[in-house]
Design a protein around this motif. Structure first.
Motif, PDB file in Angstrom:
ATOM      1  N   LEU A  13       1.319  15.108  13.272  1.00 38.30           N
ATOM      2  CA  LEU A  13       0.145  15.908  12.735  1.00 38.30           C
ATOM      3  C   LEU A  13       1.032  17.712  13.386  1.00 38.30           C
ATOM      4  CD1 LEU A  13      -3.334  16.028  12.048  1.00 38.30           C
ATOM      5  CD2 LEU A  13      -2.751  17.564  12.555  1.00 38.30           C
ATOM      6  N   ARG A  14       1.281  18.153  12.694  1.00 34.36           N
ATOM      7  CA  ARG A  14       1.488  19.615  13.290  1.00 34.36           C
ATOM      8  C   ARG A  14       0.727  20.901  12.246  1.00 34.36           C
ATOM      9  NH1 ARG A  14       4.131  23.846  12.485  1.00 34.36           N
ATOM     10  NH2 ARG A  14       5.172  25.488  13.824  1.00 34.36           N
ATOM     11  N   VAL A  15       0.191  21.429  13.031  1.00 32.99           N
ATOM     12  CA  VAL A  15      -0.945  22.720  13.587  1.00 32.99           C
ATOM     13  C   VAL A  15       0.118  23.523  12.791  1.00 32.99           C
ATOM     14  CG1 VAL A  15      -2.613  23.428  14.108  1.00 32.99           C
ATOM     15  CG2 VAL A  15      -2.954  21.167  14.709  1.00 32.99           C
ATOM     16  N   PRO A  16       0.274  24.475  11.784  1.00 28.16           N
ATOM     17  CA  PRO A  16       0.477  25.538  11.379  1.00 28.16           C
ATOM     18  C   PRO A  16       0.147  26.848  13.093  1.00 28.16           C
ATOM     19  CG  PRO A  16      -0.717  25.378   9.734  1.00 28.16           C
ATOM     20  CD  PRO A  16      -0.609  23.847  10.528  1.00 28.16           C
ATOM     21  N   GLY A  54      -5.115  21.242   4.685  1.00 32.72           N
ATOM     22  CA  GLY A  54      -5.401  21.231   5.971  1.00 32.72           C
ATOM     23  C   GLY A  54      -4.912  19.798   5.984  1.00 32.72           C
ATOM     24  N   VAL A  55      -5.829  19.037   7.382  1.00 37.34           N
ATOM     25  CA  VAL A  55      -5.115  17.354   7.687  1.00 37.34           C
ATOM     26  C   VAL A  55      -4.210  16.866   6.537  1.00 37.34           C
ATOM     27  CG1 VAL A  55      -5.090  14.718   8.126  1.00 37.34           C
ATOM     28  CG2 VAL A  55      -6.557  17.188   9.193  1.00 37.34           C
ATOM     29  N   GLY A  56      -4.162  16.917   5.025  1.00 33.43           N
ATOM     30  CA  GLY A  56      -3.824  16.163   4.009  1.00 33.43           C
ATOM     31  C   GLY A  56      -2.746  16.987   3.844  1.00 33.43           C
ATOM     32  N   ALA A  57      -2.477  18.256   4.416  1.00 30.58           N
ATOM     33  CA  ALA A  57      -0.788  18.979   4.198  1.00 30.58           C
ATOM     34  C   ALA A  57       0.088  19.117   5.372  1.00 30.58           C
ATOM     35  CB  ALA A  57      -1.313  20.394   3.596  1.00 30.58           C
ATOM     36  N   TRP A  58      -0.611  18.767   6.514  1.00 32.98           N
ATOM     37  CA  TRP A  58      -0.306  18.976   7.945  1.00 32.98           C
ATOM     38  C   TRP A  58       0.425  17.114   8.854  1.00 32.98           C
ATOM     39  CZ3 TRP A  58      -4.529  21.862  10.133  1.00 32.98           C
ATOM     40  CH2 TRP A  58      -4.919  22.729   9.637  1.00 32.98           C
ATOM     41  N   ALA A  59      -0.084  16.189   7.858  1.00 30.05           N
ATOM     42  CA  ALA A  59      -0.219  14.903   8.543  1.00 30.05           C
ATOM     43  C   ALA A  59       0.837  14.992   8.088  1.00 30.05           C
ATOM     44  CB  ALA A  59      -1.302  14.330   8.940  1.00 30.05           C
ATOM     45  N   PHE A  69       0.947  -1.539  -0.080  1.00 37.04           N
ATOM     46  CA  PHE A  69       0.122  -0.248   0.189  1.00 37.04           C
ATOM     47  C   PHE A  69       0.545   0.951   0.152  1.00 37.04           C
ATOM     48  CE2 PHE A  69      -2.494  -3.217   2.372  1.00 37.04           C
ATOM     49  CZ  PHE A  69      -3.564  -3.630   1.191  1.00 37.04           C
ATOM     50  N   ARG A  70       0.150   2.569  -0.386  1.00 34.78           N
ATOM     51  CA  ARG A  70       0.904   2.979  -0.400  1.00 34.78           C
ATOM     52  C   ARG A  70      -0.132   4.601   1.360  1.00 34.78           C
ATOM     53  NH1 ARG A  70       1.008   8.405  -5.018  1.00 34.78           N
ATOM     54  NH2 ARG A  70       2.175   9.997  -3.794  1.00 34.78           N
ATOM     55  N   LEU A  71       0.594   5.068   1.833  1.00 35.68           N
ATOM     56  CA  LEU A  71      -0.128   5.715   3.330  1.00 35.68           C
ATOM     57  C   LEU A  71       0.179   7.167   2.517  1.00 35.68           C
ATOM     58  CD1 LEU A  71       1.528   3.443   6.059  1.00 35.68           C
ATOM     59  CD2 LEU A  71      -0.880   3.748   4.737  1.00 35.68           C
ATOM     60  N   TYR A  72      -0.804   8.053   2.900  1.00 33.39           N
ATOM     61  CA  TYR A  72      -1.135   9.369   2.724  1.00 33.39           C
ATOM     62  C   TYR A  72      -2.552  10.158   3.356  1.00 33.39           C
ATOM     63  CZ  TYR A  72      -4.316   9.229  -0.730  1.00 33.39           C
ATOM     64  OH  TYR A  72      -6.014   9.423  -1.812  1.00 33.39           O
ATOM     65  N   ALA A  73      -1.833  11.426   4.056  1.00 33.71           N
ATOM     66  CA  ALA A  73      -2.589  11.832   4.643  1.00 33.71           C
ATOM     67  C   ALA A  73      -3.853  12.791   3.328  1.00 33.71           C
ATOM     68  CB  ALA A  73      -1.818  12.635   5.482  1.00 33.71           C
ATOM     69  N   ALA A  74      -5.252  13.016   3.611  1.00 38.01           N
ATOM     70  CA  ALA A  74      -5.561  13.742   2.633  1.00 38.01           C
ATOM     71  C   ALA A  74      -6.389  14.223   3.362  1.00 38.01           C
ATOM     72  CB  ALA A  74      -6.140  12.809   1.904  1.00 38.01           C
ATOM     73  N   ASP A  75      -7.046  15.810   2.650  1.00 35.78           N
ATOM     74  CA  ASP A  75      -7.863  16.445   3.449  1.00 35.78           C
ATOM     75  C   ASP A  75      -9.036  15.786   2.851  1.00 35.78           C
ATOM     76  OD1 ASP A  75      -6.996  18.108   3.785  1.00 35.78           O
ATOM     77  OD2 ASP A  75      -6.719  19.824   2.351  1.00 35.78           O
ATOM     78  N   ALA A  76     -10.327  16.325   3.309  1.00 37.51           N
ATOM     79  CA  ALA A  76     -11.858  15.637   3.493  1.00 37.51           C
ATOM     80  C   ALA A  76     -12.561  16.769   2.438  1.00 37.51           C
ATOM     81  CB  ALA A  76     -12.337  15.163   4.092  1.00 37.51           C
ATOM     82  N   PHE A 125     -18.933  11.800   2.517  1.00 40.80           N
ATOM     83  CA  PHE A 125     -17.728  12.163   2.925  1.00 40.80           C
ATOM     84  C   PHE A 125     -16.636  11.510   2.326  1.00 40.80           C
ATOM     85  CE2 PHE A 125     -14.896  13.355   6.673  1.00 40.80           C
ATOM     86  CZ  PHE A 125     -13.876  12.790   6.268  1.00 40.80           C
ATOM     87  N   ALA A 126     -16.128  12.518   1.776  1.00 40.60           N
ATOM     88  CA  ALA A 126     -14.871  11.754   0.847  1.00 40.60           C
ATOM     89  C   ALA A 126     -13.394  11.962   0.932  1.00 40.60           C
ATOM     90  CB  ALA A 126     -15.638  12.095  -0.732  1.00 40.60           C
ATOM     91  N   VAL A 127     -12.381  11.791   0.281  1.00 41.95           N
ATOM     92  CA  VAL A 127     -10.702  11.862   0.583  1.00 41.95           C
ATOM     93  C   VAL A 127     -10.471  12.508  -0.766  1.00 41.95           C
ATOM     94  CG1 VAL A 127     -10.592  10.985   2.714  1.00 41.95           C
ATOM     95  CG2 VAL A 127      -9.913  10.155   0.536  1.00 41.95           C
ATOM     96  N   ARG A 128      -9.566  13.771  -0.745  1.00 36.33           N
ATOM     97  CA  ARG A 128      -8.918  13.790  -1.777  1.00 36.33           C
ATOM     98  C   ARG A 128      -7.632  12.645  -2.549  1.00 36.33           C
ATOM     99  NH1 ARG A 128     -11.903  17.670  -3.891  1.00 36.33           N
ATOM    100  NH2 ARG A 128     -11.797  19.905  -1.844  1.00 36.33           N
ATOM    101  N   THR A 129      -7.112  13.135  -3.821  1.00 36.59           N
ATOM    102  CA  THR A 129      -6.362  11.380  -3.831  1.00 36.59           C
ATOM    103  C   THR A 129      -4.833  12.085  -3.797  1.00 36.59           C
ATOM    104  OG1 THR A 129      -6.182  12.656  -6.412  1.00 36.59           O
ATOM    105  CG2 THR A 129      -7.974  11.203  -5.945  1.00 36.59           C
TER     106      THR A 129
END
Length: 341
Positions: free
Chosen positions: A127-130, A101-106, A74-81, A90-94
């Motif tokens: 997960l770092r919150v800017p 948001g979460v996709g950029a911070w995690a 698998f490829r693991l990644y964080a994504a925005d919803a 409810f869906a997530v970005r590819t």
């Protein structure tokens, strides 16, 4: 333009566990693998439910379980919803889309993993919150994507790539501002050519938009009043998104069977959610337009015939006008030669 496999990946995320509303604790699962938060000794977690302040860094772990008998990579990644335009699911970005948001911070510790058959692999992530993050809800997911492309069905023969994600509900500290807007209320009315010879329907379409910074669970009421205040319709609508995410909008449609065929309808749509309420109104005139057109045409024709008949009668009843007398030219007397001096 996205590649065909990316389009199908997005679709599978909608139809799979990522498209389910919040409910009892369960792992996101498609039958072949599941993705879920690592449980503590106290209780299992259905999703990642996190709170943080701006500038704070959180750490957690995600588990990926292989339910098949062969190894899976698998490829693991964080994504925005986000909410889908089709039904508000409810869906997530590819992975190739831009994240905010979460996709950029995690960040997951391992971006690619291989899980043996009937085994589970646990991967930490941070997960770092800017500092400049806005307060409120920032939904997302930790996604496990099977990078193999399976043949798709149908005549298009597109490849299919499947993904499963564990939802992340992150709330950043600060004022929580619930706000909801009802926009672009439109009514389409369809009725038979002649009253009583078929069903009359009205299509009510509208847009719900979350203008606040927290996730909402909207409820919508539709009312219609006729002439003299008569109640034509009063119902709670279904098919609404279970979660309308901050900044998201969804276009919805409600069909009203048995709409009036001869009336004036004033439609009011009221949306409520978490200390916020918004109303929009519109109206339509229900008339049998073919009958109205025929009656109007008959009226015009009758009026024209009456005017013509009146003119004919007026000409016949008018007295005869005397003919003008001929004008005579006065004659001058003719002189004879003998009368000359």
């Amino acid at each position: 333009m996205r590649k065909p496999h990316a389009l199908l990946l997005s679709l599978l995320c909608l139809l799979g566990p990522l498209g389910l509303p919040a409910g009892p604790a369960h792992a996101a699962d498609n039958g072949s693998w599941s993705v879920y938060p690592v449980a503590t000794e106290i209780a299992a977690r259905p999703y990642f439910i996190l709170t943080a302040e701006r500038g704070q860094t959180l750490t957690d772990e995600v588990a990926v379980r292989n339910r098949t008998g062969r190894p899976l990579t698998f490829r693991l990644y964080a994504a925005d919803a986000y909410n889908t335009a089709r039904d508000g699911g409810f869906a997530v970005r590819t992975a190739g889309e831009r994240m905010h948001g979460v996709g950029a911070w995690a960040r997951v510790a391992r971006s690619r993993i291989t899980v043996p058959g009937h085994r589970t692999v646990t991967v930490p992530f941070t997960l770092r919150v800017p500092e400049g993050a806005g307060p409120g809800d920032h939904p997302g997911a930790i996604v496990a994507l099977d990078e193999r492309t399976a043949p798709g069905g149908g005549r298009l023969a597109l490849g299919v790539r499947r993904a499963v994600g564990a939802r992340v509900y992150l709330r950043v500290g600060g004022p929580a501002l619930p706000a909801l807007a009802v926009e672009h209320l439109r009514i389409g009315h369809h009725q038979p050519l002649f009253p009583g010879l078929g069903d009359s329907t009205a299509t009510v379409s509208y847009t719900l938009r979350n203008t606040g910074n927290v996730t909402l669970s909207p409820k919508v009421e539709l009312k219609a009043r006729g002439l003299f205040g008569r109640t034509l319709l009063d119902r709670e609508l279904t098919g609404l998104p279970a979660e309308l995410l901050p900044g998201q909008r969804v276009r919805l449609t409600e069909t009203w069977h048995g709409a009036p065929q001869l009336d004036r309808a004033d439609v009011t749509l009221t949306a409520r959610a978490q200390d916020t309420r918004e109303t929009a109104s519109a109206g339509f005139l229900a008339l049998p337009w073919l009958v109205v057109t025929l009656v109007f045409a008959a009226g015009v024709l009758t009026g024209a015939l009456l005017v013509r008949a009146r003119r004919v009668r007026a000409r016949r009843s008018a007295p005869g006008r005397p003919s003008p007398r001929a004008r005579t030219t006065p004659s001058r007397p003719r002189s004879s030669p003998s009368a000359r001096p």
